[in-house]
Design a protein around this motif. Structure first.
Motif, PDB file in Angstrom:
ATOM      1  N   GLN A  22      28.386 -46.202  14.919  1.00 48.14           N
ATOM      2  CA  GLN A  22      28.769 -47.171  13.896  1.00 48.14           C
ATOM      3  C   GLN A  22      29.790 -48.099  14.521  1.00 48.14           C
ATOM      4  O   GLN A  22      30.947 -47.746  14.736  1.00 48.14           O
ATOM      5  CB  GLN A  22      29.376 -46.444  12.689  1.00 48.14           C
ATOM      6  N   PHE A  23      29.346 -49.305  14.879  1.00 48.23           N
ATOM      7  CA  PHE A  23      30.184 -50.204  15.652  1.00 48.23           C
ATOM      8  C   PHE A  23      31.399 -50.690  14.872  1.00 48.23           C
ATOM      9  O   PHE A  23      32.485 -50.846  15.427  1.00 48.23           O
ATOM     10  CB  PHE A  23      29.349 -51.399  16.138  1.00 48.23           C
ATOM     11  N   ALA A  24      31.226 -50.929  13.593  1.00 48.51           N
ATOM     12  CA  ALA A  24      32.339 -51.449  12.798  1.00 48.51           C
ATOM     13  C   ALA A  24      33.513 -50.477  12.773  1.00 48.51           C
ATOM     14  O   ALA A  24      34.671 -50.888  12.727  1.00 48.51           O
ATOM     15  CB  ALA A  24      31.873 -51.762  11.374  1.00 48.51           C
ATOM     16  N   ARG A  25      33.213 -49.177  12.787  1.00 46.58           N
ATOM     17  CA  ARG A  25      34.273 -48.166  12.737  1.00 46.58           C
ATOM     18  C   ARG A  25      34.477 -47.489  14.089  1.00 46.58           C
ATOM     19  O   ARG A  25      35.366 -46.664  14.248  1.00 46.58           O
ATOM     20  CB  ARG A  25      33.937 -47.105  11.685  1.00 46.58           C
ATOM     21  N   ASP A  26      33.638 -47.836  15.064  1.00 45.10           N
ATOM     22  CA  ASP A  26      33.703 -47.246  16.407  1.00 45.10           C
ATOM     23  C   ASP A  26      33.664 -45.722  16.340  1.00 45.10           C
ATOM     24  O   ASP A  26      34.496 -45.025  16.926  1.00 45.10           O
ATOM     25  CB  ASP A  26      34.958 -47.713  17.143  1.00 45.10           C
ATOM     26  N   VAL A  27      32.683 -45.215  15.598  1.00 46.71           N
ATOM     27  CA  VAL A  27      32.507 -43.774  15.431  1.00 46.71           C
ATOM     28  C   VAL A  27      31.070 -43.415  15.778  1.00 46.71           C
ATOM     29  O   VAL A  27      30.138 -44.143  15.419  1.00 46.71           O
ATOM     30  CB  VAL A  27      32.813 -43.338  13.977  1.00 46.71           C
ATOM     31  N   SER A  28      30.886 -42.301  16.465  1.00 52.07           N
ATOM     32  CA  SER A  28      29.552 -41.847  16.815  1.00 52.07           C
ATOM     33  C   SER A  28      29.291 -40.461  16.235  1.00 52.07           C
ATOM     34  O   SER A  28      30.188 -39.622  16.193  1.00 52.07           O
ATOM     35  CB  SER A  28      29.377 -41.792  18.338  1.00 52.07           C
ATOM     36  N   TYR A  29      28.060 -40.265  15.795  1.00 51.95           N
ATOM     37  CA  TYR A  29      27.581 -38.933  15.424  1.00 51.95           C
ATOM     38  C   TYR A  29      26.656 -38.475  16.544  1.00 51.95           C
ATOM     39  O   TYR A  29      25.786 -39.234  16.990  1.00 51.95           O
ATOM     40  CB  TYR A  29      26.792 -38.976  14.115  1.00 51.95           C
ATOM     41  N   VAL A  30      26.835 -37.251  16.995  1.00 49.68           N
ATOM     42  CA  VAL A  30      26.014 -36.724  18.082  1.00 49.68           C
ATOM     43  C   VAL A  30      25.199 -35.540  17.574  1.00 49.68           C
ATOM     44  O   VAL A  30      25.755 -34.586  17.042  1.00 49.68           O
ATOM     45  CB  VAL A  30      26.890 -36.287  19.272  1.00 49.68           C
ATOM     46  N   PHE A  31      23.885 -35.621  17.714  1.00 50.96           N
ATOM     47  CA  PHE A  31      22.990 -34.553  17.294  1.00 50.96           C
ATOM     48  C   PHE A  31      22.401 -33.889  18.537  1.00 50.96           C
ATOM     49  O   PHE A  31      21.724 -34.553  19.328  1.00 50.96           O
ATOM     50  CB  PHE A  31      21.850 -35.109  16.429  1.00 50.96           C
ATOM     51  N   SER A  32      22.654 -32.617  18.722  1.00 44.37           N
ATOM     52  CA  SER A  32      22.119 -31.896  19.878  1.00 44.37           C
ATOM     53  C   SER A  32      20.658 -31.546  19.619  1.00 44.37           C
ATOM     54  O   SER A  32      20.322 -30.422  19.248  1.00 44.37           O
ATOM     55  CB  SER A  32      22.941 -30.632  20.138  1.00 44.37           C
ATOM     56  N   VAL A  33      19.800 -32.509  19.794  1.00 40.54           N
ATOM     57  CA  VAL A  33      18.384 -32.324  19.499  1.00 40.54           C
ATOM     58  C   VAL A  33      17.717 -31.478  20.575  1.00 40.54           C
ATOM     59  O   VAL A  33      18.179 -31.421  21.722  1.00 40.54           O
ATOM     60  CB  VAL A  33      17.668 -33.680  19.371  1.00 40.54           C
ATOM     61  N   THR A  34      16.641 -30.824  20.198  1.00 39.71           N
ATOM     62  CA  THR A  34      15.926 -29.968  21.138  1.00 39.71           C
ATOM     63  C   THR A  34      14.733 -30.663  21.773  1.00 39.71           C
ATOM     64  O   THR A  34      14.260 -30.236  22.827  1.00 39.71           O
ATOM     65  CB  THR A  34      15.428 -28.692  20.428  1.00 39.71           C
ATOM     66  N   GLN A  35      14.263 -31.741  21.115  1.00 34.19           N
ATOM     67  CA  GLN A  35      13.079 -32.414  21.639  1.00 34.19           C
ATOM     68  C   GLN A  35      12.921 -33.777  20.995  1.00 34.19           C
ATOM     69  O   GLN A  35      13.250 -33.961  19.821  1.00 34.19           O
ATOM     70  CB  GLN A  35      11.825 -31.569  21.357  1.00 34.19           C
ATOM     71  N   GLN A  36      12.440 -34.746  21.768  1.00 33.76           N
ATOM     72  CA  GLN A  36      12.030 -36.020  21.184  1.00 33.76           C
ATOM     73  C   GLN A  36      10.536 -35.924  20.923  1.00 33.76           C
ATOM     74  O   GLN A  36       9.723 -35.833  21.842  1.00 33.76           O
ATOM     75  CB  GLN A  36      12.325 -37.196  22.105  1.00 33.76           C
ATOM     76  N   LEU A  37      10.167 -35.942  19.658  1.00 31.40           N
ATOM     77  CA  LEU A  37       8.782 -35.739  19.259  1.00 31.40           C
ATOM     78  C   LEU A  37       7.962 -37.014  19.293  1.00 31.40           C
ATOM     79  O   LEU A  37       6.744 -36.972  19.494  1.00 31.40           O
ATOM     80  CB  LEU A  37       8.727 -35.137  17.854  1.00 31.40           C
ATOM     81  N   GLU A  38       8.627 -38.142  19.069  1.00 31.74           N
ATOM     82  CA  GLU A  38       7.899 -39.405  18.967  1.00 31.74           C
ATOM     83  C   GLU A  38       8.813 -40.557  19.325  1.00 31.74           C
ATOM     84  O   GLU A  38      10.005 -40.546  19.013  1.00 31.74           O
ATOM     85  CB  GLU A  38       7.373 -39.590  17.545  1.00 31.74           C
ATOM     86  N   LYS A  39       8.247 -41.556  19.984  1.00 40.66           N
ATOM     87  CA  LYS A  39       8.955 -42.803  20.228  1.00 40.66           C
ATOM     88  C   LYS A  39       7.927 -43.910  20.325  1.00 40.66           C
ATOM     89  O   LYS A  39       7.039 -43.881  21.178  1.00 40.66           O
ATOM     90  CB  LYS A  39       9.780 -42.746  21.518  1.00 40.66           C
ATOM     91  N   MET A  40       8.024 -44.872  19.423  1.00 39.23           N
ATOM     92  CA  MET A  40       7.087 -45.989  19.437  1.00 39.23           C
ATOM     93  C   MET A  40       7.793 -47.271  19.009  1.00 39.23           C
ATOM     94  O   MET A  40       8.643 -47.267  18.121  1.00 39.23           O
ATOM     95  CB  MET A  40       5.889 -45.701  18.533  1.00 39.23           C
ATOM     96  N   THR A  41       7.442 -48.331  19.687  1.00 39.28           N
ATOM     97  CA  THR A  41       7.967 -49.645  19.335  1.00 39.28           C
ATOM     98  C   THR A  41       6.850 -50.439  18.686  1.00 39.28           C
ATOM     99  O   THR A  41       5.835 -50.732  19.321  1.00 39.28           O
ATOM    100  CB  THR A  41       8.488 -50.389  20.574  1.00 39.28           C
ATOM    101  N   THR A  42       7.010 -50.738  17.414  1.00 40.68           N
ATOM    102  CA  THR A  42       5.995 -51.491  16.699  1.00 40.68           C
ATOM    103  C   THR A  42       6.397 -52.969  16.663  1.00 40.68           C
ATOM    104  O   THR A  42       7.416 -53.371  17.233  1.00 40.68           O
ATOM    105  CB  THR A  42       5.839 -50.970  15.259  1.00 40.68           C
TER     106      THR A  42
END
Length: 353
Positions: free
Chosen positions: A63-83
């Motif tokens: 969140q750039f306005a507040r300069d805060v990041s949330y970090v999720f320790s994900v186990t896998q990227q299931l999908e990535k697509m640019t439409t």
């Protein structure tokens, strides 16, 4: 002999302590050098969330306005697509389940999507136990329409999303419960820009006054600029049933983006007799706090009666929503309510569950 032996032991102990001390210094130095190289030379952040090098890179929402990041320790990227319209990603998380991310912004997780969708849908429909038609602009994941169709009196649900085909497939593969919105015969899905679809509908006067509930659920307030104008809201108003109807919009975090929330409420209060902000806890959204806007010309959410026996008759399973939460959601923090043209007051409530 005792003293000599003791002295030898002391000298031996000192040597051991020196070794431990120097080893500790060396470890700290190497660790600091390693972190320096990782963070500033290689540019890898949040290393501690990776579980070591070579594992799945964490999902980071900033969140750039507040300069805060949330970090999720994900186990896998299931999908990535640019439409043509957006970057769509899906990640797996051990606790949160599948996570939908659009343009690097978390949209829903399997763990708490119900907080959002139940509040968006069940709050307005509690006032309209005989509503038959609902319209959703955006919300291609199907979550809100799925919740609306849990109300057995709903006969028709129109779902309009600019990237509907992509979102329908994402929902089918990774959010099977929400995908039921698409398989329900009461749903008609349109792959259109919301503003363009609205203009097309308004061209035929037979469509005016059609829907008892209209919801606009966009990826980020302000991102789809054509959906946040007086002209757009006026168009939605013309599609609303003249006697009993409600418009619900997703807004923003009252805690972190209070100016946006205040601005939206003031904007809609010039167009509708009743314009109330209500909020929900959304743990996986930045700030964990989110809000919606309830707008109507004929239903005041604070004084309009609710037939709670009818709500209980439906036996809709909920994860977050309750009759008590319903009213509590309109009670806002002072930092927000003092700036609004109208806000919920417990003393105004006429029908308790």
């Amino acid at each position: 002999f005792f003293e000599v032996s003791s002295g030898a032991s002391i000298r031996g102990s000192m040597t051991l302590l020196d070794r431990v001390l120097w080893t500790s210094v060396l470890v700290v130095f190497v660790s600091g050098l390693f972190n320096f190289i990782i963070h500033y030379v290689l540019g890898l952040q949040h290393l501690t969330c990776l579980g070591g090098l070579g594992t799945v890179k964490p999902l980071v929402e900033h969140q750039f306005a507040r300069d805060v990041s949330y970090v999720f320790s994900v186990t896998q990227q299931l999908e990535k697509m640019t439409t043509k319209y957006q970057l769509v990603e899906v990640f797996a998380h051990a606790y949160l389940g599948n996570i939908l991310v659009i343009d690097q912004s978390v949209q829903i997780t399997e763990k708490d999507e119900a907080n959002y969708h139940e509040m968006m849908v069940h709050v307005p429909l509690a006032y309209m136990p005989k509503a038959k038609k609902v319209l959703m602009i955006g919300g291609g994941d199907g979550g809100a329409v799925f919740r609306a169709l849990q109300h057995d009196h709903i006969e028709h649900a129109a779902l309009v999303d600019i990237d509907m085909r992509t979102m329908r497939e994402i929902s089918r593969k990774y959010f099977s419960m929400l995908y039921q919105a698409y398989t329900d015969p009461r749903t008609v899905a349109y792959s259109f820009d919301g503003a363009e679809w609205l203009e097309d509908q308004l061209a035929d006067e037979a469509n005016h006054g059609t829907y008892e509930l209209i919801m606009a659920d966009t990826t980020d307030y302000g991102a789809a600029s054509s959906l946040f104008t007086d002209h757009f809201y006026a168009g939605l108003k013309r599609l609303m049933h003249p006697e009993t109807s409600i418009l619900v919009l997703n807004v923003d975090s009252p805690s972190w983006n209070m100016d946006t929330v205040i601005g939206v409420q003031r904007q809609l209060s010039t167009m509708f007799k009743y314009a109330y902000i209500y909020h929900t806890h959304q743990p996986t959204f930045l700030s964990g706090h989110y809000s919606f806007l309830f707008a109507s010309n004929n239903i005041d959410p604070m004084t309009a009666p609710i037939d709670w026996s009818e709500w209980h008759r439906k036996k809709i399973p909920t994860y977050y929503y309750t009759p008590e939460i319903h009213y509590a959601s309109f009670m806002l923090p002072a930092m927000v309510s003092r700036h609004l043209t109208m806000s919920g007051r417990l003393s105004s409530v006429t029908t308790f569950p």
